[in-house]
Design an enzyme around this catalytic site. Structure first.
Site, mmCIF file in Angstrom:
data_model
loop_
_atom_site.group_PDB
_atom_site.id
_atom_site.type_symbol
_atom_site.label_atom_id
_atom_site.label_comp_id
_atom_site.label_asym_id
_atom_site.label_seq_id
_atom_site.Cartn_x
_atom_site.Cartn_y
_atom_site.Cartn_z
ATOM 1 C CD GLU A 1 15.137 -39.659 16.940
ATOM 2 O OE1 GLU A 1 14.031 -39.258 16.485
ATOM 3 O OE2 GLU A 1 15.240 -40.426 17.910
ATOM 4 C CD GLU B 1 12.200 -37.645 20.208
ATOM 5 O OE1 GLU B 1 11.100 -38.174 20.459
ATOM 6 O OE2 GLU B 1 12.556 -37.365 19.048
#
Length: 393
Positions: free
Chosen positions: A289, A180
């Site tokens: 995710e 991320e």
């Protein structure tokens, strides 16, 4: 807990299903190797290096056994911290804390060699290094030349070159370049990612690489952000081995953060633009995710995102967020901070009731694990021979 990638939804229509779509890799994210460093006062150095088995741990072998043998998944994404692998006293690069690396290697070998599954190496650092005390916001952005405390792009490449060298002989290891990245120039992100790819290939490793976008690598925001949009940059990456896929995250709650119990974001709508981008550039992707609570709306939307990946051949793998040995009754996502447990087999909610493994994984996600997955050979953007899980490896 994951933070918002964007507050705006993608309003494009869903793409039509592709009949030839195949999921080759399916499983769960193992979260715990990044634990033990949080500081309420943002005190730099908190929890470093930490005590293995007390402050942090990569996997529970019993949990991996259940997920791999009973739930028949063939993929585990295993988080670690750069600051433990490469202590700040060393600096980011090719010099490792060998004790820490050995613990991590034991976990990866257990998944790949003992259980015969695949493992994604996950530096859970948001493209930052030197201060994880208030992740995901603390630490210096890697490659930021205006920050004298920042690790350089070259050091990031050196780190990945060394890590790749150590796992190059394990064809079941997948290199997830970074968790991320956010709030940084996309040109710098791509420079860092390219340095990592170059370091990996220079080390002789042919393993599958998965590369994230900017803005928390959110699928829904892939084409947003004007000139900084991931869709303007990630196709510029060059892998001489031709074994590079895209790493996407996608949560289903109102702000895409994975922190709320209610699911309100339709995945097919929100993934339409990134899927079109993948198709345009002939790229494959993993969603490493995603998650939801045990509400009716989340059941519908979890089925939706899993069906969407199965119907669009740009997607070859996924890992749900999250299992791990240290969650206890805490929840990794999707509960409005309520303690409903995690996806770790055997975990319980704070009231002693069923965990998200019991209420989300088993009744919803488990049903979407393909009966046949790739269990042999190198992980590849092209996939491999599909089969039911072999009894022995």
């Amino acid at each position: 807990m994951k933070l918002p990638a964007s507050n705006a939804a993608v309003c494009a229509a869903a793409l039509l299903p592709v009949a030839s779509a195949t999921i080759y890799y399916a499983g769960v994210a193992q979260s715990g190797g990044e634990f033990g460093v949080w500081s309420a006062t943002s005190t730099k150095g908190t929890g470093l290096p930490g005590r293995f088995g007390v402050d942090y741990q990569f996997i529970s072998t019993a949990g991996v056994d259940t997920m791999t043998d009973q739930n028949k998944v063939n993929l585990h994404r295993v988080a670690f911290l750069l600051e433990r692998m490469c202590p700040p006293s060393y600096g980011l690069g090719a010099k490792f804390n060998e004790t820490h690396f050995d613990y991590y290697k034991q976990a990866i070998n257990y998944i790949t060699k003992t259980k015969g599954a695949y493992a994604i190496l996950d530096p859970h650092n948001y493209m930052r290094y030197n201060d994880p005390s208030s992740q995901p916001m603390s630490g210096s952005v890697i490659g930021n030349s205006s920050d004298p405390t920042a690790a350089t792009t070259a050091q990031f490449g050196e780190f990945w070159g060394e890590l790749a060298r150590r796992f190059a002989d394990n064809e079941k290891v997948i290199f997830g370049l970074m968790n991320e990245p956010h709030d940084m120039p996309s040109a710098l992100l791509v420079a860092n990612l390219q340095a990592a790819i170059d370091g990996i290939r220079k080390a002789g490793a042919k393993n599958l690489i998965i590369a994230p976008g900017n803005s928390w690598t959110g699928g829904h925001s892939w084409t947003q952000g004007g000139a900084e949009a991931s869709s303007n940059w990630l196709q510029k990456l060059v892998d001489p081995a031709g074994n590079l896929a895209i790493d996407i995250h996608e949560y289903l709650d109102v702000d895409f953060s994975g922190s709320h119990a209610a699911c309100q974001q339709d995945p097919a709508t929100n993934l339409a633009n990134v899927t079109a981008w993948l198709r345009e550039h002939k790229l494959k992707a993993f969603i490493t995710e995603f998650g939801g609570s045990n509400t009716t709306s989340c059941t519908t939307m979890l089925n939706g995102i899993l069906d969407y990946m199965a119907q669009n051949d740009e997607y070859i793998g996924w890992t749900a967020w999250a299992a791990g040995p240290f969650w206890g009754s805490n929840s990794p996502c999707c509960t409005d901070s309520k303690q409903w447990g995690s996806l770790e087999p055997g975990s319980k909610a704070a009231d002693g009731g069923p965990s998200l493994y019991d209420t989300v994984w088993l009744p919803v996600i488990q049903k979407k694990v393909p009966a046949k997955l790739q269990w042999r050979g190198m992980a590849s953007v092209k996939g491999g021979r599909l089969e039911e899980k072999p009894q022995k490896h």
